[in-house]
Scaffold this motif. Structure first.
Motif, PDB file in Angstrom:
ATOM      1  N   MET A 107       0.825  -1.210   0.000  1.00 22.90           N
ATOM      2  CA  MET A 107       0.000   0.000   0.000  1.00 22.90           C
ATOM      3  C   MET A 107       0.862   1.263   0.000  1.00 22.90           C
ATOM      4  O   MET A 107       0.456   2.319   0.491  1.00 22.90           O
ATOM      5  N   ASN A 167       2.932   5.808   2.884  1.00 18.85           N
ATOM      6  CA  ASN A 167       2.298   4.494   2.827  1.00 18.85           C
ATOM      7  C   ASN A 167       0.890   4.640   3.377  1.00 18.85           C
ATOM      8  O   ASN A 167       0.698   5.185   4.478  1.00 18.85           O
ATOM      9  N   TYR A 168      -0.094   4.173   2.637  1.00 15.46           N
ATOM     10  CA  TYR A 168      -1.484   4.423   3.002  1.00 15.46           C
ATOM     11  C   TYR A 168      -1.831   3.808   4.355  1.00 15.46           C
ATOM     12  O   TYR A 168      -2.448   4.458   5.209  1.00 15.46           O
ATOM     13  N   ALA A 169      -1.443   2.565   4.583  1.00 16.32           N
ATOM     14  CA  ALA A 169      -1.758   1.909   5.855  1.00 16.32           C
ATOM     15  C   ALA A 169      -1.059   2.611   7.012  1.00 16.32           C
ATOM     16  O   ALA A 169      -1.653   2.823   8.076  1.00 16.32           O
ATOM     17  N   VAL A 198      -2.962   5.813   7.772  1.00 16.49           N
ATOM     18  CA  VAL A 198      -4.267   5.564   8.392  1.00 16.49           C
ATOM     19  C   VAL A 198      -4.117   5.324   9.893  1.00 16.49           C
ATOM     20  O   VAL A 198      -4.950   5.754  10.698  1.00 16.49           O
ATOM     21  N   ALA A 233      -9.638   1.291   8.764  1.00 17.37           N
ATOM     22  CA  ALA A 233      -8.409   0.744   9.338  1.00 17.37           C
ATOM     23  C   ALA A 233      -8.338  -0.784   9.274  1.00 17.37           C
ATOM     24  O   ALA A 233      -7.328  -1.333   8.816  1.00 17.37           O
ATOM     25  N   ASP A 288      -9.812  -2.691   7.213  1.00 21.54           N
ATOM     26  CA  ASP A 288      -9.686  -3.039   5.796  1.00 21.54           C
ATOM     27  C   ASP A 288      -8.226  -2.963   5.365  1.00 21.54           C
ATOM     28  O   ASP A 288      -7.743  -3.830   4.614  1.00 21.54           O
ATOM     29  N   CYS A 289      -7.500  -1.943   5.841  1.00 16.72           N
ATOM     30  CA  CYS A 289      -6.075  -1.838   5.524  1.00 16.72           C
ATOM     31  C   CYS A 289      -5.304  -3.053   6.039  1.00 16.72           C
ATOM     32  O   CYS A 289      -4.429  -3.586   5.355  1.00 16.72           O
ATOM     33  N   PHE A 300      -5.945  -5.973   3.818  1.00 16.44           N
ATOM     34  CA  PHE A 300      -5.191  -5.852   2.569  1.00 16.44           C
ATOM     35  C   PHE A 300      -3.737  -6.254   2.782  1.00 16.44           C
ATOM     36  O   PHE A 300      -3.138  -6.953   1.955  1.00 16.44           O
ATOM     37  N   GLN A 321      -8.042  -5.409  -2.677  1.00  8.36           N
ATOM     38  CA  GLN A 321      -8.461  -4.031  -2.930  1.00  8.36           C
ATOM     39  C   GLN A 321      -9.266  -3.991  -4.229  1.00  8.36           C
ATOM     40  O   GLN A 321      -8.725  -4.170  -5.312  1.00  8.36           O
TER      41      GLN A 321
END
Length: 304
Positions: free
Chosen positions: A129, A154-156, A159, A176, A178-179, A182, A222
């Motif tokens: 991510m 980094n998206y995760a 978050v 969160a 959901d991350c 993933f 995703q």
């Protein structure tokens, strides 16, 4: 060194290493109780490694041969360096996995042009991510990615660790986990990715929610969904998101956020787009603070 001797040495090594790590080092709150042992308790190590106390106790007492994933998790929890990690695996009779660093991902110029041409917020996510590219509207919606280091981008990680972004998601309790799901899927695809192991270890130590959700072993790909945000400039937003896999690199995904036409969310997104356009080139119109919002709710101050 015989088998029993190495198991005894393993237990001594684990006890010595957990004595060196304080609760504060791993983000655990001080409970105010007198601690009979220096460093971490067995139950704290087990909690951080997402295993049972009984399992960890048997490993430390030399009565159980731990699996390789458990040993790697313990190495992360106990902050072992590379030499200590190798030593731990040798004592346990496990072969260290090859720590191959995947080749850095690059976004094709054609994809960057597509990002710039989109009138909706969009970004390219890579392995783990990682945020590889984005358009100005995505930065305005979430955060100014250009101000972040490559590691922070980094998206995760954002978050869980960016307090402003965390507040911006009104459905953070859904976003969160959901991350985490993933990342679990990523771990299955790339089990030997050292950067992914580092990311998971870091978030597991810093955030109890992450530890709980990681231990649940939920997985997800995703694909598409809905996110709800409260933006400091345009207020409430309900946006659909969709992912498109890059044909030249399946580990890159273009994520596009859109609003249902003729809804307040679409109006808010259009307003944000006009603000971004004006801020980027003042010659195209009035300054951002001169834009008139005709809706009844007052807007906040731009966050950047």
């Amino acid at each position: 060194m015989g088998k029993n001797a190495s198991h005894g040495e393993l237990g001594q090594f684990l006890r010595a290493r957990r004595a060196d790590v304080t609760p504060a080092d791993v983000g655990l709150p001080a409970d105010g109780k007198h601690r009979r042992v220096p460093g971490l308790r067995r139950e704290e190590v087990a909690q951080l490694a997402s295993i049972s106390v009984q399992y960890y106790t048997r490993v430390e007492q030399g009565r159980l041969k731990a699996s390789l994933p458990v040993l790697i998790a313990l190495a992360e929890v106990l902050h072992l360096d590379d030499d200590q990690r190798t030593y731990l695996l040798e004592l346990a009779g496990r072969e260290a996995p090859r720590r191959r660093r995947p080749k850095a991902q690059e976004v094709r110029p054609q994809t960057r042009r597509l990002l710039d041409a989109l009138s909706s917020p969009a970004m390219v996510l890579g392995r783990r991510m990682d945020i590889l590219a984005w358009n100005p509207l995505a930065a305005a919606l979430l955060t100014d990615f250009s101000r972040l280091t490559d590691k922070q981008r980094n998206y995760a990680r954002l978050v869980f660790s960016d307090s402003e972004l965390r507040r911006r998601y009104t459905d953070w309790e859904k976003v969160a986990p959901d991350c985490v799901a993933f990342l679990r899927m990523e771990a299955a695809r790339h089990p030997e990715d050292p950067q992914l192991s580092e990311l998971v270890g870091e978030l597991a130590i810093k955030d109890p929610h992450f530890r709980q959700w990681w231990a649940a072993h939920n997985v997800a790909a995703q694909t598409a969904g809905v996110k709800k945000l409260h933006h400091p400039l345009v207020g409430e937003l309900t946006l659909d998101w969709e992912t498109l896999v890059c044909a030249t690199d399946p580990d890159q995904q273009l994520v596009v956020w859109t609003a249902t036409p003729r809804t307040p969310s679409q109006e808010s997104l259009d307003f944000l787009a006009s603000w971004v356009h004006t801020a980027a080139d003042p010659s195209h119109g009035p300054a951002a603070d001169e834009i008139t919002d005709t809706r009844p709710e007052p807007r906040g101050t731009p966050p950047f």
